[in-house]
Design an enzyme around this catalytic site. Structure first.
Site, short mmCIF file in Angstrom:
data_model
loop_
_atom_site.label_atom_id
_atom_site.label_comp_id
_atom_site.label_asym_id
_atom_site.label_seq_id
_atom_site.Cartn_x
_atom_site.Cartn_y
_atom_site.Cartn_z
N LYS A 118 93.95 -30.81 44.26
CA LYS A 118 93.64 -29.42 43.89
C LYS A 118 93.77 -28.50 45.11
O LYS A 118 93.73 -28.98 46.26
CB LYS A 118 92.23 -29.28 43.31
CG LYS A 118 91.05 -29.72 44.23
CD LYS A 118 90.60 -28.71 45.26
CE LYS A 118 89.50 -29.22 46.18
NZ LYS A 118 89.34 -28.47 47.42
N ASP A 142 82.73 -31.97 44.12
CA ASP A 142 83.89 -31.52 43.34
C ASP A 142 84.49 -32.64 42.47
O ASP A 142 85.53 -32.45 41.84
CB ASP A 142 84.96 -30.85 44.22
CG ASP A 142 85.47 -31.75 45.33
OD1 ASP A 142 85.04 -32.90 45.41
OD2 ASP A 142 86.31 -31.28 46.13
O1 C5P Z 1 79.43 -33.33 47.85
P1 C5P Z 1 80.25 -33.91 48.94
O2 C5P Z 1 79.91 -35.35 49.24
O3 C5P Z 1 81.71 -33.67 48.81
O4 C5P Z 1 79.84 -33.07 50.23
C1 C5P Z 1 80.03 -33.51 51.55
C2 C5P Z 1 79.08 -32.72 52.43
O5 C5P Z 1 79.46 -31.33 52.44
C3 C5P Z 1 77.64 -32.72 51.94
O6 C5P Z 1 76.93 -33.80 52.46
C4 C5P Z 1 77.11 -31.41 52.46
O7 C5P Z 1 76.78 -31.53 53.82
C5 C5P Z 1 78.31 -30.49 52.38
N1 C5P Z 1 78.34 -29.67 51.15
C6 C5P Z 1 77.53 -28.55 51.07
N2 C5P Z 1 77.59 -27.77 49.95
C7 C5P Z 1 78.44 -28.06 48.94
C8 C5P Z 1 79.28 -29.19 49.03
C9 C5P Z 1 79.20 -29.98 50.14
O8 C5P Z 1 76.75 -28.24 51.98
N3 C5P Z 1 78.50 -27.26 47.88
#
Ligand code: C5P
Length: 310
Positions: free
Chosen positions: A35, A159
């Site tokens: 994406k 996501d």
């Molecule tokens: O959700 P995901 O594992 O992809 O996110 C990786 C890191 O990015 C999270 O641990 C967090 O620190 C940060 N993050 C965030 N806010 C979001 C998505 C991700 O702070 N909406």
């Protein structure tokens, strides 16, 4: 541009499930699409440590391939040396989460052919995880609801739910609250990825605390329909450009090559450019050093209209 009132489970996966029941010894082949983000606003930090965001996710014509075959144990293999093989790998995490949730003791042999650049703002790992969840649900004959799949995928990453279904969506919350969109993009989308991995957690950690309200789906998507007006913004750009000036230069090169708009995708390192003419997009991609990865998506591309081979 129309909002779809209810998320629908792709009938593609129902077809796979039916097919699977008939030919249980064959492996299924699935595409996990990448994406881009048509704009991304960071609305503020939440109590749980995540950030509230507002974005539009849109699938492009770049995909990893997953082959899933029956096995008594869980096995994973991938040609890319950059991916972990242990249970920090998102495909394996998805498989283990699904085993635990459904209580199945069956395994699977999962083979991943990686084409989407890693840690590049294109959601490759998340797409692999969502595709694993759907593939294994079919393989193991689990009759999961949309809600159950959404819950399982949200636990794997912010996501991941987007990649379960549909070509485009307006997203809020952590990125998991989705309103499906029917986006027809009348441009060639050139995505250029420099040889640089960016950690999303790092990029969020550099965000200077500031709370702002969402723009709202209608206004946000209007900026996508009129990209030449420059209304699309990605709040990660100042953060990422400050540490990696070559990514700022990449955006400049795309604009100079004739893109009506160019923008960082996610937290980078990929930048995409929207081109009216295929020739300009091709010429632009030819100018980057060979270490860069480029992919081109034709106007109105929609992966839901493409069937991968069973
Ligand atoms: O959700 P995901 O594992 O992809 O996110 C990786 C890191 O990015 C999270 O641990 C967090 O620190 C940060 N993050 C965030 N806010 C979001 C998505 C991700 O702070 N909406």
């Amino acid at each position: 541009m129309e909002e779809q009132s209810k998320p629908t489970v792709s009938c593609f996966y129902t077809v796979i499930a039916v097919f699977w029941n008939k030919f249980e010894t064959m492996a299924m082949k699935l595409r996990a699409y990448a994406k881009i983000n048509f704009g991304l606003r960071i609305l503020g930090k939440r109590r749980d440590g995540y950030h509230d965001i507002e974005t539009v996710f849109h699938k492009i014509d770049l995909f990893d391939e997953l082959e899933i075959a029956p096995s008594s144990t869980l096995e994973f293999n991938c040609g890319s040396a950059k991916l972990p093989r242990d249970d920090s790998n998102l495909c394996l995490r998805a498989a283990i989460a699904l085993q635990k949730y459904s209580g199945v003791s069956k395994g699977a042999r999962i083979s991943l052919t990686k084409r989407i650049p890693i840690a590049a703002g294109l959601g490759g790992g998340s797409s692999d995880a969502a595709t694993t969840l759907k593939g294994l649900s079919a393989l193991w004959n689990l009759d999961l609801t949309v809600h159950e799949l959404h819950q399982l995928s949200t636990a794997l990453g912010s996501d991941v739910p987007f990649f379960l279904d549909g070509a485009s969506a307006y997203a809020t919350g952590r990125g998991e609250i989705l309103q499906r969109l029917d986006l027809e993009i009348p441009y060639w989308i050139l995505v250029a990825t420099p040889p640089l991995s960016i950690s999303t957690a790092w990029a969020y950690s550099k965000f200077i605390e500031n709370h702002q309200p969402p723009t709202g789906m209608e206004r946000f998507t209007r900026a996508i329909q009129n990209p030449a007006e420059g209304g699309m913004q990605n709040d990660f750009e100042p953060i990422v450009f400050a540490s990696h000036p070559e990514i700022k230069q990449l955006k400049g090169s795309l604009l100079k090559a004739g893109a009506v708009q160019a923008l960082l995708s996610g937290s980078g390192s990929s930048v995409f450019g929207l081109f009216e003419r295929q020739e300009d997009a091709r010429q632009a991609s030819g100018q980057f050093p060979k270490q860069y990865t480029c992919s081109l998506t034709e106007p109105s591309f929609n992966p839901d209209l493409i069937r991968s081979e069973p």
